[in-house]
Enzyme design. Structure first.
Site, PDB file in Angstrom:
ATOM      1  CG  HIS A  82      -2.192   1.218   0.748  1.00  0.00           C
ATOM      2  ND1 HIS A  82      -3.442   0.779   0.737  1.00  0.00           N
ATOM      3  CD2 HIS A  82      -2.570   2.040   1.190  1.00  0.00           C
ATOM      4  CE1 HIS A  82      -4.070   1.084   0.526  1.00  0.00           C
ATOM      5  NE2 HIS A  82      -3.499   2.126   0.849  1.00  0.00           N
ATOM      6  CG  ASP A 161     -10.651   3.664   5.596  1.00  0.00           C
ATOM      7  OD1 ASP A 161     -10.072   4.044   6.347  1.00  0.00           O
ATOM      8  OD2 ASP A 161     -10.295   2.741   4.503  1.00  0.00           O
ATOM      9  NE  ARG A 168      -7.788  11.070   6.838  1.00  0.00           N
ATOM     10  CZ  ARG A 168      -7.230  10.063   5.980  1.00  0.00           C
ATOM     11  NH1 ARG A 168      -7.562   9.069   5.997  1.00  0.00           N
ATOM     12  NH2 ARG A 168      -6.327  10.471   5.664  1.00  0.00           N
ATOM     13  CB  SER A 183      -7.063   5.589   6.794  1.00  0.00           C
ATOM     14  OG  SER A 183      -7.547   5.241   5.414  1.00  0.00           O
ATOM     15  CE  LYS A 187      -7.798   1.639   2.480  1.00  0.00           C
ATOM     16  NZ  LYS A 187      -7.599   3.303   3.203  1.00  0.00           N
TER      17      LYS A 187
END
Ligand code: URA
Length: 434
Positions: A82, A161, A168, A183, A187
């Protein structure tokens, strides 16, 4: 417990208990806490921060806001990757197929465009027919069959999330270390991962502008992983210029295709290979990182990664031919050239400006309800260090609606710095944490 009291205490930088954080997460996810109160809470976190204890509590409650995806029946060590968000950052679409082709199982749960940065899910959905909303059974079956599947958080998986992320984005509370860490990690932890490779971006096009903040974010996420018994490694990488040449959803899919055929930009290729190698190594496919690097390179050169992405596109409802015939992807109807006002060297290309311009013409969202335009974006024609003449094309802006094109063109023009001497080359991979 009253929401307003918790906002008040966070505003004054007090530490909240796990129970209080749970009350806020459950209340917002369940719809009993309204957007306006959660917006105020997020802004309080933005200014006051959170302790490690609070971030762990927030992450765990966000993870358990939905179902846990049980991947016990899927063989192999599961490794995901990620990025904290960048401009032109399409490495997930390159590193994941390379790692899967090398034998790693990659249950990839990705995000959408946020602020001026792009999102993997939006890029994938620019492929006509591509479904990111696989059911848990479909996700599992595809992982068993192909070792790679892409999903997003859904109303079932990490729903908190999804709600926080959208809020956000619309309330200027994205650039917060605890909110980014929770966040991403919530996930990731909702799918049964064994290990995770993180690309923590730093620079003007990243949410973290300073290396010290990027390091703190990396350490926070590595720490959350460690407490949950997961191996997490983070690379801190430069995001002062867009990665590669393409910025915008379908445009980036085109560049992914070129890169997986070993004809991509060198910065993008280099970083994608390193991320894939780390995934291969954490997936225990090789005994050393050096061997993992060689294997990632082989998966690129022999076309295995490219074929893997095609298989995954077909399995998720898309037409794999888009990787060969770009006219099958959404294409913009208008193009605007930005040219150099004078001769010299490109000394910088401000990634944030390029990302903002691309978002402004439709590649990103202004409000959480907005759709995105998959066809639009920016293609750079030059990179820092390159010599240009007066009038040389610096980049092209691709759009489908005239609205805001002028404003975007101005931003893009301002993104380029031209100097009389060649700039020093910047390192791409700055640090490894974990
Ligand atoms: N990616 C995420 O998933 N969340 C963030 O907050 C930033 C990047």
């Amino acid at each position: 417990m009253r929401t307003v009291d918790l906002i008040h205490r966070k505003r004054d930088a007090e530490e909240l208990s796990a129970e209080e954080i749970g009350f806020l997460v459950d209340g917002y996810t369940g719809g009993t806490i309204p957007d306006y109160q959660m917006s105020a809470f997020l802004m309080a976190v933005y200014f006051s921060g959170m302790t490690d204890r609070e971030v762990s509590a927030l992450t765990e409650r966000m993870t358990s806001s939905g179902e846990m995806v049980d991947l016990a029946s899927v063989p192999g060590i599961k490794v995901d990757k990620h990025s904290t968000g960048g401009v032109g950052d399409k490495t997930s679409l390159i590193a994941a197929p390379l790692a899967a082709a090398a034998g790693v199982t990659v249950p990839m749960i990705s995000g959408r465009a946020l602020g001026h940065t792009g999102g993997t899910l939006d890029k994938l959905e620019s492929i006509p027919g591509f479904r990111t909303n696989l059911s848990t059974d479909e996700f599992r079956e595809q992982l068993i069959k192909l070792r790679l599947a892409f999903i997003g958080q859904t109303p079932q998986v990490a729903p908190a999330d999804g709600k926080f992320y959208a809020l956000r984005d619309a309330t200027a509370t994205v650039e917060s270390i605890p909110l980014i860490a929770s966040s991403i990690m919530s996930k990731k932890m909702a799918v049964g991962l064994d290990a995770l490779v993180l690309d923590v971006k730093v620079g003007n096009g990243a949410f973290m502008k300073k290396q010290v903040d990027a390091r703190r974010l990396a350490q926070m996420m590595v720490g959350i992983g460690r407490r949950l018994d997961k191996r997490v490694q983070a690379l801190i990488t430069d995001m002062n210029q867009p990665l590669g040449y393409a910025v915008g959803n379908a445009l980036e899919v085109m560049e992914v295709s070129q890169t997986l055929q070993n004809a991509g930009p060198s910065d993008l290729t280099r970083l994608s290979l390193e991320l894939a190698a780390r995934m291969i190594y954490l997936g225990k496919i090789t005994a050393s990182l050096e061997e993992a690097r060689e294997l990632a390179q082989t998966m690129l050169l022999d076309g295995s990664g490219y074929r893997k992405l095609k298989e995954v596109i077909a399995a998720q409802g898309g037409n794999p031919l888009v990787l060969d015939r770009f006219e099958l992807l959404p294409n913009a109807t208008g193009a605007r050239e930005i040219t150099s006002p004078r001769a010299g060297y490109i000394s910088a290309i401000d990634a944030e400006y390029i990302g903002m311009a691309s978002s402004m013409i439709g590649a990103g969202r202004d409000t959480k309800e907005d759709g995105i335009d998959p066809a639009v974006g920016v293609i750079l024609e030059v990179k820092p260090g390159q010599k240009v003449d007066a009038g040389s094309v610096l980049c092209r802006l691709y759009y489908t609606r005239d609205e805001r094109v002028e404003e975007a063109a101005q931003l893009v023009e301002d993104a380029f710095r031209i100097s009389s001497a060649a700039p020093e080359e910047r390192a791409l991979i700055l640090e490894v944490v974990g």
